[in-house]
Motif scaffolding. Structure first.
Motif, PDB file in Angstrom:
ATOM      1  N   THR A  40       1.343  -6.600  -3.113  1.00  0.00           N
ATOM      2  CA  THR A  40       1.488  -5.483  -2.488  1.00  0.00           C
ATOM      3  C   THR A  40       1.483  -4.167  -3.587  1.00  0.00           C
ATOM      4  N   GLY A  41       1.506  -4.089  -4.827  1.00  0.00           N
ATOM      5  CA  GLY A  41       1.578  -3.243  -5.806  1.00  0.00           C
ATOM      6  C   GLY A  41       2.756  -2.558  -6.034  1.00  0.00           C
ATOM      7  N   ILE A  42       3.830  -3.353  -5.586  1.00  0.00           N
ATOM      8  CA  ILE A  42       5.316  -2.921  -5.692  1.00  0.00           C
ATOM      9  C   ILE A  42       6.249  -4.046  -5.873  1.00  0.00           C
ATOM     10  N   SER A  43       7.215  -4.242  -6.505  1.00  0.00           N
ATOM     11  CA  SER A  43       8.325  -5.534  -6.783  1.00  0.00           C
ATOM     12  C   SER A  43       9.771  -4.919  -6.393  1.00  0.00           C
ATOM     13  N   ILE A  44      10.294  -5.496  -5.790  1.00  0.00           N
ATOM     14  CA  ILE A  44      11.778  -5.000  -5.098  1.00  0.00           C
ATOM     15  C   ILE A  44      12.789  -5.365  -6.396  1.00  0.00           C
ATOM     16  N   GLN A  45      13.413  -4.192  -6.770  1.00  0.00           N
ATOM     17  CA  GLN A  45      14.477  -4.546  -7.951  1.00  0.00           C
ATOM     18  C   GLN A  45      15.495  -5.245  -7.656  1.00  0.00           C
ATOM     19  N   PRO A  46      16.074  -6.136  -8.420  1.00  0.00           N
ATOM     20  CA  PRO A  46      17.066  -7.074  -8.204  1.00  0.00           C
ATOM     21  C   PRO A  46      18.371  -6.236  -7.546  1.00  0.00           C
ATOM     22  N   GLU A  47      18.552  -5.167  -8.116  1.00  0.00           N
ATOM     23  CA  GLU A  47      19.561  -4.228  -7.727  1.00  0.00           C
ATOM     24  C   GLU A  47      19.455  -3.700  -5.995  1.00  0.00           C
ATOM     25  N   MET A  55      13.394 -12.045   2.564  1.00  0.00           N
ATOM     26  CA  MET A  55      12.604 -10.850   1.921  1.00  0.00           C
ATOM     27  C   MET A  55      11.465 -11.822   1.304  1.00  0.00           C
ATOM     28  N   TYR A  56      10.147 -11.181   1.083  1.00  0.00           N
ATOM     29  CA  TYR A  56       9.237 -11.821   0.290  1.00  0.00           C
ATOM     30  C   TYR A  56       8.554 -10.603  -0.716  1.00  0.00           C
ATOM     31  N   ASN A  57       8.621 -10.984  -2.155  1.00  0.00           N
ATOM     32  CA  ASN A  57       8.544 -10.099  -3.291  1.00  0.00           C
ATOM     33  C   ASN A  57       7.227 -10.773  -3.654  1.00  0.00           C
ATOM     34  N   VAL A  58       6.117 -10.198  -3.619  1.00  0.00           N
ATOM     35  CA  VAL A  58       4.911 -10.609  -4.228  1.00  0.00           C
ATOM     36  C   VAL A  58       3.976  -9.169  -4.894  1.00  0.00           C
ATOM     37  N   PRO A  59       4.703  -8.781  -6.042  1.00  0.00           N
ATOM     38  CA  PRO A  59       3.756  -7.572  -6.415  1.00  0.00           C
ATOM     39  C   PRO A  59       2.265  -7.707  -6.470  1.00  0.00           C
ATOM     40  N   SER A  60       1.851  -8.651  -6.929  1.00  0.00           N
ATOM     41  CA  SER A  60       0.391  -8.860  -7.240  1.00  0.00           C
ATOM     42  C   SER A  60      -0.641  -8.489  -5.907  1.00  0.00           C
ATOM     43  N   TYR A  71       0.871  -1.319  -0.034  1.00  0.00           N
ATOM     44  CA  TYR A  71       0.235  -0.152   0.106  1.00  0.00           C
ATOM     45  C   TYR A  71       0.842   1.380  -0.002  1.00  0.00           C
ATOM     46  N   ASN A  72       1.953   1.391   0.824  1.00  0.00           N
ATOM     47  CA  ASN A  72       2.729   2.566   1.002  1.00  0.00           C
ATOM     48  C   ASN A  72       3.615   3.009  -0.440  1.00  0.00           C
ATOM     49  N   LYS A  73       3.824   1.691  -1.016  1.00  0.00           N
ATOM     50  CA  LYS A  73       4.686   1.943  -2.223  1.00  0.00           C
ATOM     51  C   LYS A  73       5.849   2.723  -2.247  1.00  0.00           C
ATOM     52  N   PRO A  74       6.822   2.060  -1.389  1.00  0.00           N
ATOM     53  CA  PRO A  74       8.046   2.874  -0.855  1.00  0.00           C
ATOM     54  C   PRO A  74       9.064   2.794  -2.312  1.00  0.00           C
ATOM     55  N   THR A  75       9.973   3.860  -2.422  1.00  0.00           N
ATOM     56  CA  THR A  75      10.965   3.738  -3.478  1.00  0.00           C
ATOM     57  C   THR A  75      11.788   2.623  -3.233  1.00  0.00           C
ATOM     58  N   PRO A  76      12.815   2.597  -3.965  1.00  0.00           N
ATOM     59  CA  PRO A  76      13.823   1.345  -3.785  1.00  0.00           C
ATOM     60  C   PRO A  76      14.715   1.599  -2.587  1.00  0.00           C
ATOM     61  N   GLU A  77      14.867   3.087  -2.204  1.00  0.00           N
ATOM     62  CA  GLU A  77      15.850   3.543  -1.273  1.00  0.00           C
ATOM     63  C   GLU A  77      14.843   3.307   0.149  1.00  0.00           C
ATOM     64  N   GLY A  78      13.542   3.284  -0.137  1.00  0.00           N
ATOM     65  CA  GLY A  78      12.555   3.169   1.255  1.00  0.00           C
ATOM     66  C   GLY A  78      12.564   1.710   1.515  1.00  0.00           C
ATOM     67  N   LEU A  79      12.708   0.821   0.390  1.00  0.00           N
ATOM     68  CA  LEU A  79      12.603  -0.699   0.760  1.00  0.00           C
ATOM     69  C   LEU A  79      14.043  -1.183   1.232  1.00  0.00           C
ATOM     70  N   TYR A  80      14.846  -0.605   0.968  1.00  0.00           N
ATOM     71  CA  TYR A  80      16.262  -0.795   1.278  1.00  0.00           C
ATOM     72  C   TYR A  80      16.506  -0.304   2.856  1.00  0.00           C
ATOM     73  N   ARG A  81      15.790   0.824   3.131  1.00  0.00           N
ATOM     74  CA  ARG A  81      16.009   1.158   4.563  1.00  0.00           C
ATOM     75  C   ARG A  81      15.108   0.385   5.418  1.00  0.00           C
ATOM     76  N   HIS A  82      13.718   0.028   4.848  1.00  0.00           N
ATOM     77  CA  HIS A  82      13.125  -0.839   5.652  1.00  0.00           C
ATOM     78  C   HIS A  82      13.591  -2.101   6.191  1.00  0.00           C
ATOM     79  N   TYR A  83      14.096  -2.716   5.416  1.00  0.00           N
ATOM     80  CA  TYR A  83      14.762  -4.087   5.617  1.00  0.00           C
ATOM     81  C   TYR A  83      16.230  -3.851   6.431  1.00  0.00           C
ATOM     82  N   LYS A  84      16.832  -3.016   6.207  1.00  0.00           N
ATOM     83  CA  LYS A  84      18.148  -2.710   6.689  1.00  0.00           C
ATOM     84  C   LYS A  84      17.983  -2.297   8.074  1.00  0.00           C
ATOM     85  N   LEU A  85      17.206  -1.491   8.456  1.00  0.00           N
ATOM     86  CA  LEU A  85      16.748  -1.182   9.973  1.00  0.00           C
ATOM     87  C   LEU A  85      16.398  -2.427  10.781  1.00  0.00           C
TER      88      LEU A  85
END
Length: 289
Positions: A138-145, A131-136, A106-120
């Motif tokens: 969540t509305g967002i897919s985590i980039q391979p990078e 990690m769990y990537n299921v864009p169908s 729902y939040n649709k964070p940016t790649p940097e936001g995703l990085y900071r979420h998991y890092k914290l």
């Protein structure tokens, strides 16, 4: 660390409450049928409708019943980083082997936001994180990078990849050495053929031994045998998603006499047309005579 067949365990309900007796029966069923790990309180476990108290008690019960015989990867995700951190800390406290964290929905964070979420979370709790990537969902897919960046954090050890894209899994495996687990039953063989290490499976709720055999053959490099398993499982895998998960799998378990099939709203009973279709698939598989 995590490999083979992990079941995305359904949460049994009885008259609107969690049925802990049935939960124990399901856990024992998986231990006896070759499942390598149990994932309670994920999407298939209807985590979105569980209270914090129920969520924490279910994971505690599963860890206690398993008693170290197989691994427990506790669902601990949220779109609220503070809530996900609470659940990850609880998973660590009660002795789970790891925590599964969905990308914030729902939040649709940016790649940097995703990085900071998991890092914290990873730096705050000393527990292996998948990690769990299921864009169908969540509305967002985590980039391979981004996955590759996160893989440099020592306790971020894997990703459940449920984007439906072999390209996505391949790009992750090209960029880093993180463990990739299929999040789509019908793609377990293709993902493992490019280096994936297993599956977090819905269909394993119904046929745990066959799902475990598929992953075992892949890990052994016996892809002729794995293909035979894949072709046998494929129609059943697809039937698990003719309606929103976990409606079909709970319905199948009811048909097999393993569960009452009860769900929490907003999920509801399967349509009669789809019930008939599912019954046909179970019969063709040989699960119902």
């Amino acid at each position: 660390m995590f490999h083979g067949s992990y079941v995305a365990l359904v949460t049994p309900f009885k008259n609107g409450q969690v049925d802990y007796q049935k939960l124990g029966e399901l856990v024992e069923f998986h231990v006896k049928n070759g499942t390598q790990g149990i994932v309670p309180c994920g999407t298939t476990g209807e985590s979105a409708t569980l209270s914090f108290e129920e969520h924490e008690k279910i994971i505690g019960e599963v860890v206690s019943i398993v008693a170290g015989r197989i691994r427990v990867l506790a669902g601990a995700g949220s779109n609220n980083t503070t809530e996900a951190l609470r659940l990850a800390k609880h998973a660590k406290k009660i002795g789970a082997d790891g925590a599964l964290l969905i990308t914030p929905y729902y939040n649709k964070p940016t790649p940097e936001g995703l990085y900071r979420h998991y890092k914290l979370i990873a730096e705050s709790v000393d527990i292996p994180i998948v990690m769990y990537n299921v864009p169908s969902r969540t509305g967002i897919s985590i980039q391979p990078e981004t996955v590759a960046r996160l893989s440099e954090i020592k306790n971020i050890v894997g990703i459940k990849e449920a984007s439906g894209s072999i390209d996505q899994a391949t790009q992750i495996l090209q960029l880093c050495n993180i463990t990739v687990l299929s999040g789509d039953d019908s793609l377990t063989l293709p993902i493992m053929s490019v280096g994936g290490r297993g599956v977090i499976s819905v269909v394993a709720n119904v046929v745990p031994a066959d799902t475990a055999a598929l992953t075992r053959y892949c890990l052994e490099g016996n892809f002729d045998a794995a293909r035979k398993c894949h072709f046998k499982l494929f129609p059943l895998c697809k039937s698990m998603f003719i309606e929103t998960n976990p409606i079909p799998v709970k319905t199948a378990m009811r048909m097999l006499g393993r569960l009452n099939g009860e769900m929490r709203l907003p999920l509801c009973d399967m349509t009669k047309e789809h019930e008939s279709q599912l019954m046909g698939t179970l019969k063709n598989y040989g699960l119902i005579s």
